[in-house]
Design a protein around this motif. Sequence first.
Motif, PDB file in Angstrom:
ATOM      1  N   ALA A  49       0.806  -1.233   0.000  1.00  0.00           N
ATOM      2  CA  ALA A  49       0.000   0.000   0.000  1.00  0.00           C
ATOM      3  C   ALA A  49       0.840   1.286   0.000  1.00  0.00           C
ATOM      4  O   ALA A  49       0.493   2.234  -0.716  1.00  0.00           O
ATOM      5  CB  ALA A  49      -0.976  -0.020   1.170  1.00  0.00           C
ATOM      6  N   PRO A  50       1.962   1.351   0.756  1.00  0.00           N
ATOM      7  CA  PRO A  50       2.742   2.593   0.702  1.00  0.00           C
ATOM      8  C   PRO A  50       3.213   2.940  -0.712  1.00  0.00           C
ATOM      9  O   PRO A  50       3.418   4.109  -1.032  1.00  0.00           O
ATOM     10  CB  PRO A  50       3.945   2.295   1.624  1.00  0.00           C
ATOM     11  CG  PRO A  50       3.424   1.270   2.586  1.00  0.00           C
ATOM     12  CD  PRO A  50       2.488   0.414   1.778  1.00  0.00           C
ATOM     13  N   GLN A  51       3.357   1.913  -1.548  1.00  0.00           N
ATOM     14  CA  GLN A  51       3.821   2.163  -2.919  1.00  0.00           C
ATOM     15  C   GLN A  51       2.787   2.895  -3.762  1.00  0.00           C
ATOM     16  O   GLN A  51       3.112   3.401  -4.838  1.00  0.00           O
ATOM     17  CB  GLN A  51       4.219   0.847  -3.595  1.00  0.00           C
ATOM     18  CG  GLN A  51       5.470   0.231  -2.986  1.00  0.00           C
ATOM     19  CD  GLN A  51       5.832  -1.066  -3.694  1.00  0.00           C
ATOM     20  OE1 GLN A  51       5.255  -2.102  -3.408  1.00  0.00           O
ATOM     21  NE2 GLN A  51       6.766  -0.998  -4.632  1.00  0.00           N
ATOM     22  N   LEU A  56      -0.669   2.069   5.077  1.00  0.00           N
ATOM     23  CA  LEU A  56      -1.391   1.038   5.832  1.00  0.00           C
ATOM     24  C   LEU A  56      -0.748  -0.308   5.548  1.00  0.00           C
ATOM     25  O   LEU A  56      -0.169  -0.530   4.476  1.00  0.00           O
ATOM     26  CB  LEU A  56      -2.864   0.996   5.404  1.00  0.00           C
ATOM     27  CG  LEU A  56      -3.747   2.141   5.889  1.00  0.00           C
ATOM     28  CD1 LEU A  56      -5.132   2.047   5.256  1.00  0.00           C
ATOM     29  CD2 LEU A  56      -3.848   2.175   7.416  1.00  0.00           C
ATOM     30  N   ARG A  57      -0.905  -1.241   6.533  1.00  0.00           N
ATOM     31  CA  ARG A  57      -0.234  -2.542   6.431  1.00  0.00           C
ATOM     32  C   ARG A  57      -1.043  -3.506   5.568  1.00  0.00           C
ATOM     33  O   ARG A  57      -1.720  -4.408   6.064  1.00  0.00           O
ATOM     34  CB  ARG A  57       0.049  -3.101   7.829  1.00  0.00           C
ATOM     35  CG  ARG A  57       0.897  -2.147   8.665  1.00  0.00           C
ATOM     36  CD  ARG A  57       1.325  -2.723   9.994  1.00  0.00           C
ATOM     37  NE  ARG A  57       2.420  -3.663   9.859  1.00  0.00           N
ATOM     38  CZ  ARG A  57       3.691  -3.331   9.695  1.00  0.00           C
ATOM     39  NH1 ARG A  57       4.047  -2.060   9.602  1.00  0.00           N
ATOM     40  NH2 ARG A  57       4.622  -4.261   9.605  1.00  0.00           N
ATOM     41  N   VAL A  58      -0.959  -3.278   4.268  1.00  0.00           N
ATOM     42  CA  VAL A  58      -1.694  -4.067   3.282  1.00  0.00           C
ATOM     43  C   VAL A  58      -0.779  -4.332   2.094  1.00  0.00           C
ATOM     44  O   VAL A  58      -0.077  -3.415   1.652  1.00  0.00           O
ATOM     45  CB  VAL A  58      -2.923  -3.283   2.749  1.00  0.00           C
ATOM     46  CG1 VAL A  58      -3.712  -4.126   1.751  1.00  0.00           C
ATOM     47  CG2 VAL A  58      -3.825  -2.823   3.890  1.00  0.00           C
ATOM     48  N   PHE A  59      -0.753  -5.567   1.606  1.00  0.00           N
ATOM     49  CA  PHE A  59      -0.075  -5.794   0.326  1.00  0.00           C
ATOM     50  C   PHE A  59      -0.828  -6.823  -0.502  1.00  0.00           C
ATOM     51  O   PHE A  59      -1.635  -7.594   0.020  1.00  0.00           O
ATOM     52  CB  PHE A  59       1.399  -6.181   0.511  1.00  0.00           C
ATOM     53  CG  PHE A  59       1.671  -7.527   1.129  1.00  0.00           C
ATOM     54  CD1 PHE A  59       1.502  -8.699   0.393  1.00  0.00           C
ATOM     55  CD2 PHE A  59       2.121  -7.626   2.430  1.00  0.00           C
ATOM     56  CE1 PHE A  59       1.784  -9.941   0.958  1.00  0.00           C
ATOM     57  CE2 PHE A  59       2.398  -8.859   3.006  1.00  0.00           C
ATOM     58  CZ  PHE A  59       2.225 -10.019   2.268  1.00  0.00           C
ATOM     59  N   LEU A  71      -2.872  -9.579   1.741  1.00  0.00           N
ATOM     60  CA  LEU A  71      -2.722  -9.842   3.164  1.00  0.00           C
ATOM     61  C   LEU A  71      -2.669  -8.502   3.900  1.00  0.00           C
ATOM     62  O   LEU A  71      -2.044  -7.548   3.441  1.00  0.00           O
ATOM     63  CB  LEU A  71      -1.452 -10.652   3.437  1.00  0.00           C
ATOM     64  CG  LEU A  71      -1.261 -11.142   4.875  1.00  0.00           C
ATOM     65  CD1 LEU A  71      -2.403 -12.069   5.308  1.00  0.00           C
ATOM     66  CD2 LEU A  71       0.072 -11.867   5.032  1.00  0.00           C
ATOM     67  N   ILE A  72      -3.361  -8.461   5.027  1.00  0.00           N
ATOM     68  CA  ILE A  72      -3.456  -7.233   5.831  1.00  0.00           C
ATOM     69  C   ILE A  72      -2.900  -7.532   7.222  1.00  0.00           C
ATOM     70  O   ILE A  72      -3.158  -8.600   7.778  1.00  0.00           O
ATOM     71  CB  ILE A  72      -4.931  -6.771   5.899  1.00  0.00           C
ATOM     72  CG1 ILE A  72      -5.441  -6.465   4.482  1.00  0.00           C
ATOM     73  CG2 ILE A  72      -5.086  -5.552   6.817  1.00  0.00           C
ATOM     74  CD1 ILE A  72      -6.920  -6.180   4.375  1.00  0.00           C
ATOM     75  N   ASN A  73      -2.153  -6.592   7.776  1.00  0.00           N
ATOM     76  CA  ASN A  73      -1.509  -6.739   9.092  1.00  0.00           C
ATOM     77  C   ASN A  73      -0.703  -8.035   9.196  1.00  0.00           C
ATOM     78  O   ASN A  73      -0.890  -8.833  10.127  1.00  0.00           O
ATOM     79  CB  ASN A  73      -2.558  -6.694  10.223  1.00  0.00           C
ATOM     80  CG  ASN A  73      -3.330  -5.395  10.246  1.00  0.00           C
ATOM     81  OD1 ASN A  73      -2.915  -4.405   9.661  1.00  0.00           O
ATOM     82  ND2 ASN A  73      -4.472  -5.401  10.927  1.00  0.00           N
ATOM     83  N   PRO A  74       0.218  -8.266   8.262  1.00  0.00           N
ATOM     84  CA  PRO A  74       0.921  -9.546   8.248  1.00  0.00           C
ATOM     85  C   PRO A  74       1.868  -9.745   9.438  1.00  0.00           C
ATOM     86  O   PRO A  74       2.487  -8.788   9.912  1.00  0.00           O
ATOM     87  CB  PRO A  74       1.735  -9.479   6.945  1.00  0.00           C
ATOM     88  CG  PRO A  74       1.953  -8.033   6.708  1.00  0.00           C
ATOM     89  CD  PRO A  74       0.700  -7.354   7.209  1.00  0.00           C
TER      90      PRO A  74
END
Length: 198
Positions: A49-51, A56-59, A71-74
């Motif tokens: 997500a930062p990209q 937020l902790r999402v990819f 995946l969220i909050n890995p």
Amino acid sequence: MSIKDIRVFGDPVLTKKADEVKDFDKQIRNLVKDLTETMLEAPGVGLAAPQIGVSLRVFTYCVEEDKPGHLINPVLSLTNNSQEGDEGCLSVPGLAFNTKRSYGVIATGKNMYGEDIVIEGSELLARCIQHETDHLDGIIFNTQGGFDLVSKIYSSVASHPNVAILPVTIEEVIKPQLPPKTNNELRVAILGNLNHHK
Ligand code: NI
């Protein structure tokens, strides 16, 4: 839903620790869709997500022919054995570095509906999950290389058409983070304050 601009090295959002997701609402589902579309269009095997400018902790990931996942909050559990191989990043266009990673990973976290999920992977999927999780901690490349690596990244990004470089030296622009040692390797994170125009 839309394809977003991918932030490149120098954008401060890439070196910031991203926040945990607390509300699994429509915004998060839209974020996952945007990440997926942007990743597939790039194309890339993973996107954090930062990209796309969201801290937020999402990819998302899509390795080989598999269906895209997210995946969220890995939270990662890594195997002791390792793998070596080149690793690239959509935020550092045109560069790849040999990067040692754990061979396998078990990643726990949430999906976009807030449900618990587990992703187990090895080789490329494991590498991808480790790389994307690094992004959520503000780490661009987790590898050996030190100043030489930073210089290469700087040169690569300087030739990117969408980035304007301030007329200053590398030393002035880039401050490698203090290196917490992991497995005797230098953990390289890069703090940049380059002007970034789209
Ligand atoms: Ni990356």
